[in-house]
Design a protein around this motif. Structure first.
Motif, PDB file in Angstrom:
ATOM      1  N   ALA A 163      -2.528   5.897 -15.414  1.00 51.42           N
ATOM      2  CA  ALA A 163      -1.792   4.722 -14.949  1.00 51.42           C
ATOM      3  C   ALA A 163      -0.445   4.613 -15.642  1.00 51.42           C
ATOM      4  N   ALA A 164      -0.421   4.899 -16.952  1.00 51.45           N
ATOM      5  CA  ALA A 164       0.830   4.808 -17.716  1.00 51.45           C
ATOM      6  C   ALA A 164       1.855   5.826 -17.233  1.00 51.45           C
ATOM      7  N   GLN A 165       1.389   7.008 -16.837  1.00 48.94           N
ATOM      8  CA  GLN A 165       2.303   8.043 -16.369  1.00 48.94           C
ATOM      9  C   GLN A 165       3.026   7.631 -15.088  1.00 48.94           C
ATOM     10  N   ASN A 166       2.392   6.766 -14.314  1.00 53.03           N
ATOM     11  CA  ASN A 166       2.986   6.326 -13.046  1.00 53.03           C
ATOM     12  C   ASN A 166       3.596   4.931 -13.124  1.00 53.03           C
ATOM     13  N   ARG A 167       3.464   4.260 -14.297  1.00 55.99           N
ATOM     14  CA  ARG A 167       3.770   2.828 -14.347  1.00 55.99           C
ATOM     15  C   ARG A 167       5.238   2.516 -14.059  1.00 55.99           C
TER      16      ARG A 167
ATOM     17  N   VAL B 106       0.826  -1.209   0.000  1.00 55.06           N
ATOM     18  CA  VAL B 106       0.000   0.000   0.000  1.00 55.06           C
ATOM     19  C   VAL B 106       0.859   1.258   0.000  1.00 55.06           C
ATOM     20  N   SER B 107       2.093   1.155   0.506  1.00 53.19           N
ATOM     21  CA  SER B 107       2.953   2.340   0.580  1.00 53.19           C
ATOM     22  C   SER B 107       3.262   2.902  -0.799  1.00 53.19           C
ATOM     23  N   ALA B 108       3.380   2.031  -1.789  1.00 55.83           N
ATOM     24  CA  ALA B 108       3.698   2.492  -3.144  1.00 55.83           C
ATOM     25  C   ALA B 108       2.584   3.386  -3.677  1.00 55.83           C
TER      26      ALA B 108
ATOM     27  N   LEU C  93       2.057   8.021  -3.987  1.00 57.51           N
ATOM     28  CA  LEU C  93       1.534   8.724  -5.158  1.00 57.51           C
ATOM     29  C   LEU C  93       0.392   9.654  -4.776  1.00 57.51           C
ATOM     30  N   GLN C  94      -0.388   9.244  -3.791  1.00 60.78           N
ATOM     31  CA  GLN C  94      -1.595   9.983  -3.442  1.00 60.78           C
ATOM     32  C   GLN C  94      -1.338  11.173  -2.522  1.00 60.78           C
ATOM     33  N   VAL C  95      -0.495  10.998  -1.524  1.00 66.92           N
ATOM     34  CA  VAL C  95      -0.360  12.052  -0.504  1.00 66.92           C
ATOM     35  C   VAL C  95       1.066  12.588  -0.364  1.00 66.92           C
ATOM     36  N   GLY C  96       2.027  11.984  -1.064  1.00 65.83           N
ATOM     37  CA  GLY C  96       3.393  12.455  -0.966  1.00 65.83           C
ATOM     38  C   GLY C  96       4.192  11.750   0.117  1.00 65.83           C
TER      39      GLY C  96
ATOM     40  N   LEU D 218       5.836   2.978 -10.407  1.00 61.20           N
ATOM     41  CA  LEU D 218       5.041   2.050  -9.622  1.00 61.20           C
ATOM     42  C   LEU D 218       5.523   0.618  -9.779  1.00 61.20           C
ATOM     43  N   ASP D 219       5.904   0.247 -10.997  1.00 60.30           N
ATOM     44  CA  ASP D 219       6.419  -1.114 -11.215  1.00 60.30           C
ATOM     45  C   ASP D 219       7.644  -1.373 -10.347  1.00 60.30           C
ATOM     46  N   ALA D 220       8.557  -0.407 -10.312  1.00 62.78           N
ATOM     47  CA  ALA D 220       9.763  -0.558  -9.499  1.00 62.78           C
ATOM     48  C   ALA D 220       9.416  -0.587  -8.018  1.00 62.78           C
ATOM     49  N   ALA D 221       8.467   0.259  -7.609  1.00 66.54           N
ATOM     50  CA  ALA D 221       8.061   0.310  -6.208  1.00 66.54           C
ATOM     51  C   ALA D 221       7.431  -1.005  -5.772  1.00 66.54           C
ATOM     52  N   ILE D 222       6.648  -1.630  -6.645  1.00 68.72           N
ATOM     53  CA  ILE D 222       5.990  -2.882  -6.296  1.00 68.72           C
ATOM     54  C   ILE D 222       6.995  -4.028  -6.199  1.00 68.72           C
TER      55      ILE D 222
END
Length: 259
Positions: A215-219, A145-147, A151-154, A222-226
């Motif tokens: 989603a693509a802008q963060n992918r 959930v941290s990933a 993105l949502q709150v910084g 996010l992929d690395a974070a996951i």
């Protein structure tokens, strides 16, 4: 698909998925995680144009079910990795769903429940709703959930919520940007449907393309974070703190951490 832990109902073209373990405050089990993922995938392949996610009874979801915690201490590293991958698939599927999603948070949404509720495009909550990333209280790492939370709150606000493990109410959740609207409980369902119907006036192709673009802008990030989160999630379950935290929780006592 036979569903034991969720209800799927249609008011075409609006679909509602209800977490349906009210006697357990809709606590999540492996079975529920699998059923939710399948239900999200089926919604994406169906003709529904908006999705509402809510909980039966007085809770949205209290987090992981006690039965799951009881078995965690005896799992192998491979089983822990499999658990983490299943949760990651659930969260990513919801996040990348191409139709608009609305969470109608009717009560406590704790730990994984907070993750599900706040990953929807719109989150409506009753005044009594409670949220919290409480994993650190039992020696666990809220890795997956941290990933999304970052993105949502910084970064700074994520550190506050994740490191303290504190509970916070609907008003603070709205101030943080995790909740869009606070709605009286008796009006929650009708407001969720009203919002869904207002979205239906928009081009479904345009909304889908917009969601895919976001989603693509963060992918990449996010992929690395996951990937990192999967490793941290699995590793945290092998620690002495996790074993102590789970034991203390099950025994209803305060944990004794080794410093």
């Amino acid at each position: 698909m036979s569903q034991k832990t969720i209800l799927v109902t249609d008011d075409h073209p609006i679909r509602t998925i209800t977490l349906n373990r009210p006697d357990r405050k809709n606590a999540m089990t492996q079975e529920m995680q699998v059923e939710l993922t399948s239900a999200f995938e089926e919604a994406a392949a169906s003709e529904c144009n908006a999705l509402i996610l809510t909980g039966a009874g007085d809770a949205f979801s209290s987090g992981l079910d006690l039965s799951e915690l009881q078995t965690m201490r005896d799992k192998t590293p491979a089983e822990h990795r499999s658990d983490a991958e299943r949760i990651a698939r659930l969260l990513v599927t919801l996040y990348e769903l191409h139709i608009p999603t609305i969470a109608a948070v009717n009560g406590p949404a704790i730990a994984g429940g907070t993750g599900l509720a706040t990953l929807c495009d719109f989150t409506l909550a009753t005044p009594a709703a409670k949220f919290g990333f409480t994993e650190v209280r039992i020696g666990f790492v809220p890795a997956l959930v941290s990933a999304f939370l970052a993105l949502q709150v910084g970064d700074k606000r994520s550190r506050d919520l994740l490191l303290t493990g504190r509970l916070f109410g609907a008003v603070e959740a709205q101030q943080l940007g995790l909740v869009n609207e606070i709605v009286e409980k008796e009006e929650l369902n009708s407001r969720a449907h009203e919002l869904a119907k207002s979205l239906l006036a928009n081009s479904p192709q345009s909304m889908s393309a917009t969601k895919r673009l976001l989603a693509a802008q963060n992918r990449s990030w996010l992929d690395a974070a996951i990937v990192a989160a999967l490793q941290a999630n699995a590793e945290s379950r092998e620690t002495a703190d996790f074993r102590e935290g789970v034991s203390a929780f099950l025994e209803k006592r305060k944990p004794v951490w080794k410093r």
